[in-house]
Design an enzyme around this catalytic site. Structure first.
Site, PDB file in Angstrom:
ATOM      1  N   LYS A  55       9.994   2.500   0.306  1.00  0.00           N
ATOM      2  CA  LYS A  55       8.934   1.748   1.063  1.00  0.00           C
ATOM      3  C   LYS A  55       9.007   2.080   2.289  1.00  0.00           C
ATOM      4  O   LYS A  55       8.120   2.441   3.172  1.00  0.00           O
ATOM      5  CB  LYS A  55       8.957   0.382   0.690  1.00  0.00           C
ATOM      6  CG  LYS A  55       8.095  -0.265  -0.462  1.00  0.00           C
ATOM      7  CD  LYS A  55       7.905  -1.783  -0.413  1.00  0.00           C
ATOM      8  CE  LYS A  55       9.387  -2.115  -1.335  1.00  0.00           C
ATOM      9  NZ  LYS A  55       9.469  -3.740  -1.462  1.00  0.00           N
ATOM     10  N   ARG A 108      17.396   3.905 -11.055  1.00  0.00           N
ATOM     11  CA  ARG A 108      15.968   3.858 -10.428  1.00  0.00           C
ATOM     12  C   ARG A 108      15.105   5.325 -10.855  1.00  0.00           C
ATOM     13  O   ARG A 108      15.917   6.077 -11.200  1.00  0.00           O
ATOM     14  CB  ARG A 108      15.949   3.688  -8.976  1.00  0.00           C
ATOM     15  CG  ARG A 108      16.811   4.589  -8.240  1.00  0.00           C
ATOM     16  CD  ARG A 108      16.880   4.225  -6.865  1.00  0.00           C
ATOM     17  NE  ARG A 108      15.612   4.476  -6.122  1.00  0.00           N
ATOM     18  CZ  ARG A 108      15.206   3.254  -5.266  1.00  0.00           C
ATOM     19  NH1 ARG A 108      15.745   2.142  -5.502  1.00  0.00           N
ATOM     20  NH2 ARG A 108      13.989   3.433  -4.665  1.00  0.00           N
ATOM     21  N   GLU A 142       9.593  -7.358  -2.868  1.00  0.00           N
ATOM     22  CA  GLU A 142       9.754  -7.993  -1.484  1.00  0.00           C
ATOM     23  C   GLU A 142       8.251  -7.544  -0.935  1.00  0.00           C
ATOM     24  O   GLU A 142       7.917  -6.313  -1.083  1.00  0.00           O
ATOM     25  CB  GLU A 142      10.744  -7.302  -0.777  1.00  0.00           C
ATOM     26  CG  GLU A 142      10.662  -8.050   0.823  1.00  0.00           C
ATOM     27  CD  GLU A 142      11.847  -7.589   1.700  1.00  0.00           C
ATOM     28  OE1 GLU A 142      12.662  -6.874   1.337  1.00  0.00           O
ATOM     29  OE2 GLU A 142      11.688  -7.813   2.730  1.00  0.00           O
TER      30      GLU A 142
HETATM   31  P1  ATP Z   1      12.166   0.447  -2.047  1.00  0.00           P
HETATM   32  O1  ATP Z   1      13.761   1.280  -2.619  1.00  0.00           O
HETATM   33  O2  ATP Z   1      11.201   1.498  -2.383  1.00  0.00           O
HETATM   34  O3  ATP Z   1      11.992   0.176  -0.672  1.00  0.00           O
HETATM   35  P2  ATP Z   1      12.946  -1.757  -3.003  1.00  0.00           P
HETATM   36  O4  ATP Z   1      13.780  -1.835  -3.919  1.00  0.00           O
HETATM   37  O5  ATP Z   1      13.210  -2.321  -1.676  1.00  0.00           O
HETATM   38  O6  ATP Z   1      12.174  -0.514  -3.032  1.00  0.00           O
HETATM   39  P3  ATP Z   1      11.449  -4.247  -3.913  1.00  0.00           P
HETATM   40  O7  ATP Z   1      10.326  -4.862  -3.549  1.00  0.00           O
HETATM   41  O8  ATP Z   1      12.824  -5.010  -3.461  1.00  0.00           O
HETATM   42  O9  ATP Z   1      11.680  -2.888  -3.409  1.00  0.00           O
HETATM   43  O10 ATP Z   1      11.546  -3.824  -5.651  1.00  0.00           O
HETATM   44  C1  ATP Z   1      11.247  -4.794  -6.633  1.00  0.00           C
HETATM   45  C2  ATP Z   1      12.069  -4.494  -7.835  1.00  0.00           C
HETATM   46  O11 ATP Z   1      11.502  -2.932  -8.241  1.00  0.00           O
HETATM   47  C3  ATP Z   1      13.391  -4.233  -7.610  1.00  0.00           C
HETATM   48  O12 ATP Z   1      13.952  -4.902  -8.757  1.00  0.00           O
HETATM   49  C4  ATP Z   1      14.064  -2.958  -7.576  1.00  0.00           C
HETATM   50  O13 ATP Z   1      15.035  -2.750  -8.231  1.00  0.00           O
HETATM   51  C5  ATP Z   1      12.687  -2.155  -8.512  1.00  0.00           C
HETATM   52  N1  ATP Z   1      12.671  -0.808  -8.065  1.00  0.00           N
HETATM   53  C6  ATP Z   1      12.337  -0.397  -6.589  1.00  0.00           C
HETATM   54  N2  ATP Z   1      12.245   0.962  -6.720  1.00  0.00           N
HETATM   55  C7  ATP Z   1      12.518   1.362  -7.938  1.00  0.00           C
HETATM   56  C8  ATP Z   1      12.547   2.621  -8.510  1.00  0.00           C
HETATM   57  N3  ATP Z   1      12.358   3.672  -8.069  1.00  0.00           N
HETATM   58  N4  ATP Z   1      12.753   2.731 -10.078  1.00  0.00           N
HETATM   59  C9  ATP Z   1      12.897   1.558 -10.663  1.00  0.00           C
HETATM   60  N5  ATP Z   1      12.765   0.223 -10.192  1.00  0.00           N
HETATM   61  C10 ATP Z   1      12.705   0.341  -8.843  1.00  0.00           C
HETATM   62 MG    MG Z   2      14.617  -4.106  -2.165  1.00  0.00          MG
END
Ligand code: ATP
Ligand code: MG
Length: 580
Positions: free
Chosen positions: A280, A270, A44
């Site tokens: 984020k 994760r 995102e």
């Molecule tokens: P955050 O939790 O940091 O806000 P998010 O999951 O909201 O991150 P996205 O932009 O939705 O961020 O993530 C894009 C992809 O990266 C998703 O498929 C998510 O599952 C993966 N992702 C995010 N954080 C991690 C992590 N710590 N380890 C592995 N994959 C991750």
């Molecule tokens: Mg997300």
């Protein structure tokens, strides 16, 4: 070089054998998805990518490459108030820098808004979605709990025609934000709360960075994600464990619509990393509240921060390979990431000399105006990198820590009467020193050199234990060097167990600026961002953002743990005990 215990030592090539690769191999063997492997990385654009995202990038692009498939870059841009073009651009830069290529497959969920709207209409027409006019609070109250079923909304049985009409008018902008939502009609008593008539669309009169003001209703993640996967003919939709409960909804949507393809979602753990935060939302807070200088502050766990700090992309990929893919969440030790960085830089980084806390060393018997150009090996790990010339003269700088008026046990560096080796230069013996009696500060050290020892070896074979680095004073490049420590003091600043707000656990000593460093002169010409080792001090890089020819700035990427970290620790401990 030492090995981190338990670390796999595979190289850049993705490891086979984790449960996701096993699943894909089975699917291929069974000709599922017609033998295709298509993945996507779906960020995102509401912040910069962090090292957790790198894990997902390496997995998605890695399996695509390994099984001759494709990986799309898809922006999950359904929340216009939090997203921006700046974030889109930073994400593309970071993925590319990590070494992955989405070719022409750059997609946006917002490109599918028309089709998603049609899918929503299809659900309504099938009696599987309805417009609810309860407020957000009322919807929450109706949802029930884990132990109690939810209650149906009074609008749940609106006739199809009325729903179609209201949904169209929602789209046309007739209603204010929050007055209506579109909900799936599933089961208000479902044990999985996400299945209790989840919201599919909401009204949000906001400008979108791509679709402008065309839309005032926006689809929710759960509705968008599975359909975007299907539209792109994704076969394996890999996401993190927190989406495990969302899988039922992912499947429900795809099962009840006439979709172009049938992707499957699989969850993996994760990445969590010690002494930092990978969310984020929290990273935005650090930036907005000025705890760091920006998203690319070298202490940040963002890809842009790690890049600026000097972490090579190869090291990040090797790290992601080492930690592997598992089904259970855990916190990975930062030392493992640092180990991967050292391992890579040890092989590729040229060696240089730099004095971070300078102390003047005068060689009394060295001719006043003489300058010698001494030969230095660029990289002992790579003899093919050759040698370079380094100027040597009567007045040098050495580290303050490399002289002791009163040496402690096992201190093999300079002290009155002691002989040490100046790296690749000569053996010198300390004859005297100048001290500010008021402060106790050592101002200058004096010594004599043995002209017979050019290159640093004694022809008579006498043993000299200590070797110290130096920089010729007249030739030194003056620079600022920034040393970094962990951003947080707590191993897991996010947990309640640590107490308080996560930012209460920030490490006040995470940045140390040394403004008066004396470096080997050839570093004046170094490319911003390029990496090298200061002998005995660690790996460094020229700061790509703030370094200028007039004011060079260098970042320490990582220490040489086995030597200098120990020495620094001893120094700090000595300082502490002095203070007490
Ligand atoms: P955050 O939790 O940091 O806000 P998010 O999951 O909201 O991150 P996205 O932009 O939705 O961020 O993530 C894009 C992809 O990266 C998703 O498929 C998510 O599952 C993966 N992702 C995010 N954080 C991690 C992590 N710590 N380890 C592995 N994959 C991750
Ligand atoms: Mg997300």
């Amino acid at each position: 070089m030492s090995k981190v215990e338990g670390a796999k030592t595979t190289g850049d090539d993705a490891a086979s054998g984790d449960f996701i690769r096993t699943m894909i191999e089975e699917d291929l063997a069974n000709d599922k998805h017609k033998g295709r492997v298509a993945t996507r990385f779906p960020p995102e654009p509401n912040g910069y990518l962090h090292i957790g995202h790198a894990k997902s990038i390496c997995l998605n692009f890695g399996v695509a490459k390994q099984y001759s498939g494709t990986c799309n870059l898809r922006f999950d841009d359904t929340n216009p108030t939090k997203e921006s073009v700046e974030y889109v651009n930073s994400i593309k830069e970071d993925v590319r820098w990590l070494g992955f290529d989405w070719e022409d497959r750059e997609y946006y969920a917002s490109n599918y808004f028309d089709r998603l709207y049609e899918f929503a209409v299809e659900l309504i027409a099938k009696g599987l979605a309805y417009v609810d006019s309860l407020t957000a609070d009322q919807i929450r109250e109706h949802r029930g709990t884990l132990t109690e079923p939810g209650k149906a909304s009074p609008y749940r049985d609106r006739p199809v025609e009325e729903n179609l009409d209201l949904f169209e008018r929602m789209k046309a902008g007739e209603f204010a934000d929050g007055t209506h939502v579109l909900r799936a009609k599933i089961d208000m008593a479902h044990p999985n709360l996400l299945m209790r008539d989840p919201t599919l669309y909401r009204i949000r009169k906001a400008h979108h960075h791509r679709t402008g003001d065309k839309w005032c209703i926006y689809p929710m993640y759960d509705f968008t994600h599975c359909l975007s996967d299907s539209i792109e003919h994704i076969t394996h939709s890999l996401c993190t464990l927190e989406f495990e409960n969302n899988r039922a909804l992912y499947d429900w949507v795809l099962d009840h619509l006439n979709v172009p393809s049938r992707p499957e979602q699989t969850e993996f753990a994760r990445l969590n990393l010690g002494y930092t935060v990978l969310s984020k939302r929290k990273l935005i807070e650090l930036v907005d509240q000025g705890h760091v200088s920006g998203w690319d502050d070298p202490r940040m766990p963002t890809i842009s921060g790690l890049r600026r700090r000097g972490y090579p992309p190869e090291a990040i990929r090797n790290f992601c390979d080492r930690i592997g893919i598992a089904k259970r969440d855990s916190i990975v030790d930062m030392a493992l990431l640092e180990y991967s960085v050292r391992e890579h830089l040890n092989v590729v980084a040229p060696r240089h000399m730099g004095v971070l806390r300078p102390l003047k060393l005068v060689i009394e018997n060295y001719p006043d105006d003489q300058v010698e150009e001494l030969d230095f090996i660029n990289n002992p790990e790579r003899p093919e990198d050759g040698t370079r010339k380094v100027p040597f003269s009567k007045v040098l700088y050495i580290e303050q820590d490399d002289f002791r008026e009163v040496p402690f046990r096992k201190y093999f560096r300079l002290a009155p009467g002691r002989e040490v080796r100046l790296r690749y230069a000569y053996l010198v013996t300390c004859t005297d020193f100048v001290k500010d009696e008021a402060t106790g500060e050592i101002l200058e050290v004096r010594c004599t050199y043995d002209p017979e020892t050019r290159g640093g070896n004694a022809p008579d074979g006498r043993k000299v234990k200590g070797t110290i680095h130096w920089v010729s004073a007249a030739h030194a490049l003056e620079a600022e060097v920034r040393l970094y420590d962990y951003l947080f003091k707590a191993h897991n600043p996010s947990t309640i167990a640590e107490g308080g707000h996560f930012s209460d656990h920030l490490n006040p000593e995470s940045l140390e600026v040394l403004a008066d460093c004396k470096l080997e002169p050839c570093l004046a010409d170094i490319e911003p961002g390029s990496r090298f080792q200061f002998e005995r001090l660690g790996y460094f890089c020229a700061d790509a953002k703030e370094s200028t020819p007039g004011k060079p700035v260098f970042n320490r990427t990582v220490t040489l743990r086995d030597t200098w970290a120990r020495i620094e620790k001893a120094r700090k401990a000595a300082e502490q005990s002095k203070k007490k």
